[in-house]
Design an enzyme around this catalytic site. Sequence first.
Site, PDB file in Angstrom:
ATOM      1  N   HIS A   1      -1.530  10.731   5.296  1.00  0.00           N
ATOM      2  CA  HIS A   1      -2.895  10.260   5.530  1.00  0.00           C
ATOM      3  C   HIS A   1      -3.408  10.936   6.796  1.00  0.00           C
ATOM      4  CE1 HIS A   1      -1.622   6.430   3.201  1.00  0.00           C
ATOM      5  NE2 HIS A   1      -2.245   7.268   2.388  1.00  0.00           N
TER       6      HIS A   1
ATOM      7  N   GLU B   1      -3.815   9.261  10.247  1.00  0.00           N
ATOM      8  CA  GLU B   1      -2.593   8.746  10.869  1.00  0.00           C
ATOM      9  C   GLU B   1      -1.848   9.933  11.492  1.00  0.00           C
ATOM     10  OE1 GLU B   1      -0.524   6.657   7.757  1.00  0.00           O
ATOM     11  OE2 GLU B   1      -2.271   5.423   7.270  1.00  0.00           O
TER      12      GLU B   1
ATOM     13  N   HIS C   1       4.086   6.734   8.961  1.00  0.00           N
ATOM     14  CA  HIS C   1       2.720   6.254   8.773  1.00  0.00           C
ATOM     15  C   HIS C   1       2.276   5.495  10.028  1.00  0.00           C
ATOM     16  CE1 HIS C   1       2.035   6.660   4.276  1.00  0.00           C
ATOM     17  NE2 HIS C   1       3.343   6.865   4.339  1.00  0.00           N
TER      18      HIS C   1
ATOM     19  N   GLU D   1       6.192   2.626   9.978  1.00  0.00           N
ATOM     20  CA  GLU D   1       4.793   2.358  10.311  1.00  0.00           C
ATOM     21  C   GLU D   1       4.661   2.206  11.823  1.00  0.00           C
ATOM     22  OE1 GLU D   1       1.888   1.999   8.758  1.00  0.00           O
ATOM     23  OE2 GLU D   1       2.385   1.969   6.602  1.00  0.00           O
TER      24      GLU D   1
END
Length: 238
Positions: A62, A65, A159, A214
């Site tokens: 993404h 990110e 992420h 994350e």
Amino acid sequence: MNRLVAILACVLCGGCSSAIAPRAPASASHTEVIGASVEGREIRVEILGRRGPALLIFGVIHGNEPLGAPLLERFLAHLKENPALFADRRLVVIPVLNPDGLAGRSRYNSRGVDLNRNFPASNFRKSRRNGPYPSSEPETKALMKMIRQFRPSRVLAVHSPLFCMNYDGPAEGLAAAMARASGYPLKASIGYPTPGSLGSYAGRDLRLPTITLELPGKISAEKAWEDLKEALVIFVSR
């Protein structure tokens, strides 16, 4: 004739260092271009090691990110300085999978597709954001190429911003060890469906241990490295 016999004898016994070139070390690394984005930006992979089971690591699927890229670049530098950390393993590292999204600060690629919903998982759902069919996007194809070529024994995706150590497939023990080392919460679910995600495809369908790291929403590259250095080493060396 005597000279020829002597040369052949030297080659066969290995006694002459100039007769046979030395084998490249297992820690040797090189960079390859494995594909291009919709807009033609190169997608690069760095491969460390020449033998053993392969481990796949990637970031910035993404484009909004971005911290995965400097974190993985720092990790690559650390690994090159300490090749014993991945002895008898091959590391396949893609710091930036979605270069168009990164350039445009967008979650999606240049066709508006969320690449982490575009994998050929059993739960893939056709849509404008997921893509017209599985692996429709060149960026997804580049990662799939690495999965087919190296058949990794485990996968790590970086992420943000959910601040947790998430896992799919048979990865709970590994994820728990990484969570303890980093102080990140361990989560079996991020709380919402992810059809066509890499975790669904690699972790649930292929049964590969798959970790989704994350990062927090606001953290510097230096702080991320400080917090996660030990956990990343666990991923490649455990």
